[in-house]
Design an enzyme around this catalytic site. Structure first.
Site, mmCIF file in Angstrom:
data_model
loop_
_atom_site.group_PDB
_atom_site.id
_atom_site.type_symbol
_atom_site.label_atom_id
_atom_site.label_comp_id
_atom_site.label_asym_id
_atom_site.label_seq_id
_atom_site.Cartn_x
_atom_site.Cartn_y
_atom_site.Cartn_z
ATOM 1 C CB VAL A 125 -13.149 0.827 0.549
ATOM 2 C CG1 VAL A 125 -12.079 1.325 1.526
ATOM 3 C CG2 VAL A 125 -14.078 -0.166 1.236
ATOM 4 C CB CYS A 126 -10.412 4.495 -0.641
ATOM 5 S SG CYS A 126 -9.075 5.681 -0.901
ATOM 6 C CB THR A 127 -10.300 6.278 -5.169
ATOM 7 O OG1 THR A 127 -9.348 5.214 -5.069
ATOM 8 C CG2 THR A 127 -9.727 7.546 -4.567
#
Length: 323
Positions: free
Chosen positions: A107-109
């Site tokens: 998720v995300c970074t």
């Protein structure tokens, strides 16, 4: 319980994690587990098993250390500013153990952590739009797609920032147990189960910078309010009282995109909203969105979203608009 397939979901925690990257998908899986015959065994783990401090200041207490964690069906790596720091112990653990999971999710970074462990090489992935360029630059063997809210590539699934993790988790529940359960969970969380993975991370208005000069800002606003108008460069330049050449150069310099691409995004978003939220005929939507004909709109949808307008409406129209 007989007939129940249990899938263990292990969420990795570290200092500086974005708490919603972890808890958002966990709430989706927990909600799905309330249905008969569905079981997601949710586990959290940090490197040493000790508490971690999220980027918001929230303290999270994991269930165990990574060394004590079970081999999961789904391994989920969240993001947050802590993912941009060096985590050699976590990177080593991911490199050694992540391949044992049937599904690997970021998720995300969190994608940065997987990339450092060499787990994204050769794969098509995405991450938060603000870090796509860095991911592509630092890891040239990774094929970074900055546009979608999530990307599936075999057993690997990567998502954009924060709430996109919820969209991805809903898609995984749908994959495991069907659309009806995913829709039930989405309604319980008061989110729409209608964002396809290839939907853009943000709107045309957000993805383009706001022009500094007032005439150009006014043109941007006018485009969004009149997608069915003549939006050729010559017509837009006349509204800004600039020559077409000067207008096109200034628009790109101040917004980061060309007038034509901005118009294309606005029209696509306008058509999507009408397909999702109304029962208007496709022919009328095509005219209202500036495409002129259903065939022109179909070509635009296939190019941008890899699906035709009718199929897009079937999959993503809101329950209210379907009545």
């Amino acid at each position: 319980m007989a007939g129940v397939i249990q899938r263990t979901v292990l969420v990795v925690l570290f200092d500086g994690v974005q708490s919603l990257d972890a808890t958002g998908p966990m709430e989706v899986f927990a909600g799905a587990s309330r249905a008969p015959g569905v079981s997601y065994d949710l586990r959290t783990a940090s490197c040493d098993g000790g508490p971690v401090r999220a980027s918001s200041g929230l303290t999270l207490m994991p269930d165990s250390s990574l060394a004590e964690a079970p081999v999961p069906h789904t391994l989920l790596v969240p993001g947050g500013h802590g993912s941009r720091a060096a985590h050699p112990e976590l990177t080593d653990w991911l490199r050694a153990h992540a391949t044992r999971a049937e599904r690997l999710v970021s998720v995300c970074t969190g994608a940065l952590l997987l990339a450092r462990a060499g787990l994204l090489d050769g794969h098509r992935v995405t991450t938060h739009w603000a870090f796509c360029e860095q991911l592509a630059r630092d890891f040239p063997d990774v094929r970074v797609d900055p546009d979608p809210i999530f990307v599936r590539d075999g057993r690997l699934a990567t998502s954009a920032g924060v709430t996109a993790g919820i969209d991805l988790a809903l898609a995984l529940v749908e994959e495991d147990h069907g659309r009806d359960l995913a829709l039930t969970v989405a309604r319980h969380l008061v989110v729409f189960l209608r964002r396809p993975g290839n939907q853009a991370q943000f709107s045309a208005q957000l993805s383009a910078q706001t022009a500094q000069r007032e005439p150009l800002r006014e043109v941007q606003h006018w485009i969004t309010q009149h997608p069915d108008a003549d939006l050729a460069v010559e017509a837009l330049a006349a509204r800004a009282r600039l020559s077409p050449r000067h207008f096109a150069r200034a628009f790109r310099a101040e917004t980061g995109t060309t007038p034509g691409r901005y118009v294309d995004r606005v029209r696509l978003e306008h058509a999507r909203r009408l397909l999702e939220d109304t029962s208007e005929p496709v022919e009328r939507i095509a005219r209202a969105s500036g495409y002129g004909t259903p065939e022109a709109m179909r070509r635009a949808f296939v190019k941008a979203l890899a699906t035709a307008p009718a199929e897009y409406r079937r999959r993503f129209r809101t329950p209210m608009s379907a009545t």
